[in-house]
Enzyme design. Structure first.
Site, PDB file in Angstrom:
ATOM      1  N   LYS A  30       0.839  -1.207   0.000  1.00  0.00           N
ATOM      2  CA  LYS A  30       0.000   0.000   0.000  1.00  0.00           C
ATOM      3  C   LYS A  30       0.878   1.263   0.000  1.00  0.00           C
ATOM      4  CE  LYS A  30      -2.903   0.691   3.664  1.00  0.00           C
ATOM      5  NZ  LYS A  30      -2.894   2.073   4.168  1.00  0.00           N
ATOM      6  N   SER A  31       1.852   1.313   0.903  1.00  0.00           N
ATOM      7  CA  SER A  31       2.691   2.528   0.998  1.00  0.00           C
ATOM      8  C   SER A  31       3.431   2.785  -0.311  1.00  0.00           C
ATOM      9  CB  SER A  31       3.728   2.364   2.112  1.00  0.00           C
ATOM     10  OG  SER A  31       3.105   2.358   3.355  1.00  0.00           O
ATOM     11  N   ARG A  35       3.054   6.030  -3.035  1.00  0.00           N
ATOM     12  CA  ARG A  35       4.216   6.847  -3.412  1.00  0.00           C
ATOM     13  C   ARG A  35       4.479   6.802  -4.906  1.00  0.00           C
ATOM     14  NH1 ARG A  35       4.234   5.749   1.713  1.00  0.00           N
ATOM     15  NH2 ARG A  35       5.556   6.828   3.241  1.00  0.00           N
ATOM     16  N   GLY A 101      -5.073   8.115   5.549  1.00  0.00           N
ATOM     17  CA  GLY A 101      -4.173   9.110   6.141  1.00  0.00           C
ATOM     18  C   GLY A 101      -3.020   9.432   5.201  1.00  0.00           C
ATOM     19  N   SER A 174       7.144   9.598  11.950  1.00  0.00           N
ATOM     20  CA  SER A 174       6.012   9.373  11.044  1.00  0.00           C
ATOM     21  C   SER A 174       6.477   9.500   9.607  1.00  0.00           C
ATOM     22  CB  SER A 174       4.902  10.396  11.323  1.00  0.00           C
ATOM     23  OG  SER A 174       4.043  10.479  10.201  1.00  0.00           O
ATOM     24  N   ASP A 322       2.154  -0.733  12.187  1.00  0.00           N
ATOM     25  CA  ASP A 322       0.861  -1.254  11.717  1.00  0.00           C
ATOM     26  C   ASP A 322       0.629  -2.700  12.145  1.00  0.00           C
ATOM     27  OD1 ASP A 322       0.256   1.166  10.577  1.00  0.00           O
ATOM     28  OD2 ASP A 322       0.982   0.608   8.591  1.00  0.00           O
ATOM     29  N   ARG A 353      -6.210   2.111  18.362  1.00  0.00           N
ATOM     30  CA  ARG A 353      -5.879   0.675  18.302  1.00  0.00           C
ATOM     31  C   ARG A 353      -5.464   0.107  19.655  1.00  0.00           C
ATOM     32  NH1 ARG A 353      -2.966   0.540  12.353  1.00  0.00           N
ATOM     33  NH2 ARG A 353      -4.935   0.530  11.189  1.00  0.00           N
ATOM     34  N   ARG A 395      -7.112  -3.145   9.992  1.00  0.00           N
ATOM     35  CA  ARG A 395      -6.095  -3.988  10.638  1.00  0.00           C
ATOM     36  C   ARG A 395      -6.652  -4.647  11.903  1.00  0.00           C
ATOM     37  NH1 ARG A 395      -2.206  -3.262   7.069  1.00  0.00           N
ATOM     38  NH2 ARG A 395      -1.709  -1.146   6.397  1.00  0.00           N
TER      39      ARG A 395
HETATM   40  C1  S3P Z   1       2.338   5.071   6.300  1.00  0.00           C
HETATM   41  C2  S3P Z   1       2.926   5.474   7.469  1.00  0.00           C
HETATM   42  C3  S3P Z   1       2.448   5.086   8.801  1.00  0.00           C
HETATM   43  C4  S3P Z   1       1.528   3.884   8.736  1.00  0.00           C
HETATM   44  C5  S3P Z   1       0.510   4.004   7.651  1.00  0.00           C
HETATM   45  C6  S3P Z   1       1.178   4.178   6.291  1.00  0.00           C
HETATM   46  C7  S3P Z   1       2.899   5.538   5.022  1.00  0.00           C
HETATM   47  O1  S3P Z   1       1.733   6.171   9.384  1.00  0.00           O
HETATM   48  O2  S3P Z   1       0.887   3.690   9.981  1.00  0.00           O
HETATM   49  O3  S3P Z   1      -0.313   2.856   7.614  1.00  0.00           O
HETATM   50  O4  S3P Z   1       2.573   4.979   3.971  1.00  0.00           O
HETATM   51  O5  S3P Z   1       3.678   6.487   5.051  1.00  0.00           O
HETATM   52  P1  S3P Z   1       2.458   7.333  10.222  1.00  0.00           P
HETATM   53  O6  S3P Z   1       3.365   8.039   9.313  1.00  0.00           O
HETATM   54  O7  S3P Z   1       1.334   8.208  10.702  1.00  0.00           O
HETATM   55  O8  S3P Z   1       3.152   6.629  11.341  1.00  0.00           O
END
Ligand code: S3P
Length: 439
Positions: A30-31, A35, A101, A174, A322, A353, A395
């Protein structure tokens, strides 16, 4: 709202032993998909994203970029993005970031530097999540941003921003904050540096370097210089370690299990859970590892194991942020005490969580106690099936499903459909590995 009923492994044991066996390939990361989309939109020319994660959160990013005038063609297993070297059109309508987010925070950073007017919002969970962490440093860079109560979506990014680089000491580790600032920094004047209290996932730095951008990395300090021009690129997205983690823990705790996991992203800033599980006595072997498209990718061999309790805190936390709900499930089956602390960030994820995992596992019979910044689990406990609430958090839903596998009786998980944001195929994948098949 969807509801799922899980027949437990123990109950199935009355007729035959149920275990997880076979070969499993997790869904795309996903991340990395987020990107790849953002960088392809900022690049000049055509990019191809192979094996993208085509589910809720990443589709929120894709739809947002399309609204902002980026041409994206969704083929089967391949997305083609025609980047114009930046975002050019204003969106009059509010951009819906859904539950994601990553979409809202990264886009706030990017839009701040693009001279584009936009309003970003999302679902009821996203509207409760803190945004000041990106708004504050972006304002220091010169961005003009307003937000509900100065901290929450809807966020309005005003057009007349021209950014200058800053050095930002982020109070939290973060990757979303780091990436929002680095991506804004690409179009700012001078240097943008982000210093984190502990290292968070580094996919952005790897991808930028892979695309020829000069990125300075010294420990937890990352610097980019404004003015870098990105060119279209091709990337193949590896399997998501976070999605795989549910299957890793399931195989460890369900007796008789043996799984081979293939094509899993094994970036060390993501695999903190592997380190912790190995310390707990998990039989996990890395079968193969190689670098592909800026990331280490490999196969894992996981067997049922007798686990023992452990302690997790400090710099370990961002490396498994996560995976903490599923770690709690593993800890409930481990001998002795597991203490997780320094994980206050968990309170502002898709749900709180800490509160969620403590109350739902307690209902199932786990000996788990809440701390302000984590929890303590004493195991092993014989779990019993119970009506459990995912609280709309993907999750949580999947972690509770894995707990349900080792619980006696039926576990009913409320609102299981929230898994659509990252892993809509979870139940099918799990069912395909269960032996004998649940009836
Ligand atoms: C993510 C960063 C994390 C993670 C989220 C995905 C990302 O959040 O918990 O599921 O893709 O950069 P934080 O940056 O708020 O820790």
């Amino acid at each position: 709202m969807g509801t799922i009923l899980f027949r437990s492994a123990r109950r199935a044991q009355k007729t035959a032993v149920s275990s997880l066996r076979g070969k499993y390939t997790p869904p795309p990361d996903k991340s990395i998909t987020h990107r790849a989309l953002f960088l392809a939109a900022l690049a000049k020319g055509t990019s191809q994203i192979k094996n993208p994660l085509a589910t809720g959160d990443c589709l929120s990013t894709l739809n947002a970029l399309q609204k902002l005038g980026v041409s994206i063609r969704k083929g089967r297993g391949i997305w083609t993005v025609k980047g114009k070297g930046g975002l050019q059109s204003n969106s009059r309508r509010t951009i819906d970031c859904g539950n994601s987010g990553t979409t809202i925070r990264l886009l706030t950073g990017i839009l701040s530097s693009q001279g584009v007017e936009a309003v970003l919002s999302g679902d009821s969970s996203l509207k409760k999540r803190p945004m000041k962490r990106v708004i504050e440093p972006l304002r220091k860079m010169g961005a003009k941003i307003t937000a509900h109560k100065d901290n929450f979506a809807p966020i309005r990014i005003h057009k007349d921003s021209s950014l200058r680089g800053i050095t930002w000491g982020s109070p939290i580790a973060s990757a979303q904050v780091k990436t929002a600032l680095l991506l804004a920094g690409l179009s700012a004047s001078g240097k943008t540096t982000v210093i984190e209290p502990a290292k968070s996932r580094d996919h952005t730095e790897r991808m930028l370097k892979g695309l020829g951008v000069k990125v300075g990395v010294e420990g937890n300090r990352v610097t980019v210089t404004g003015g870098a021009a990105l060119k279209g690129f091709n990337i193949s997205v590896p399997g998501d370690f976070s999605s795989a983690s549910f299957f890793i823990v399931a195989a460890l705790i369900v007796p008789g299990s043996h799984l081979i996991l293939r094509n899993v992203n094994l970036n060390p800033t993501r695999t903190g859970l592997l380190t912790v599980l190995k310390k707990m006595g998990a039989k996990i072997k890395v079968l193969r590892i190689s670098n592909k498209d800026f990331e280490p990718v490999g196969d894992l061999d996981v067997r049922h194991s007798m686990l023992k309790g452990t302690r997790v805190s400090g710099a370990q936390i961002p490396l498994l942020i996560d995976e903490i709900p599923i770690l709690a499930v593993a800890a409930s089956q481990a001998r002795g005490k597991t203490i997780v602390k320094g994980a206050l960030e968990l309170r502002v994820k898709e749900s709180d969580r800490i509160a969620a995992i403590v109350s739902e596992l307690k209902k199932m019979g786990a000996n788990i106690k809440e701390r302000l910044d984590g929890f303590t689990v004493t195991g092993p406990s014989s779990l019993r099936g119970a009506p459990a609430d995912s609280r709309g958090d993907h999750r949580m839903a999947m972690a509770l499903a894995v707990a349900g596998l080792v619980a006696a009786g039926k576990t009913k998980i409320k609102d299981f459909s929230c898994t659509r944001v990252s892993y809509p195929g979870f139940v099918n994948d799990l069912a395909s590995l269960l032996h004998p098949k649940p009836r």
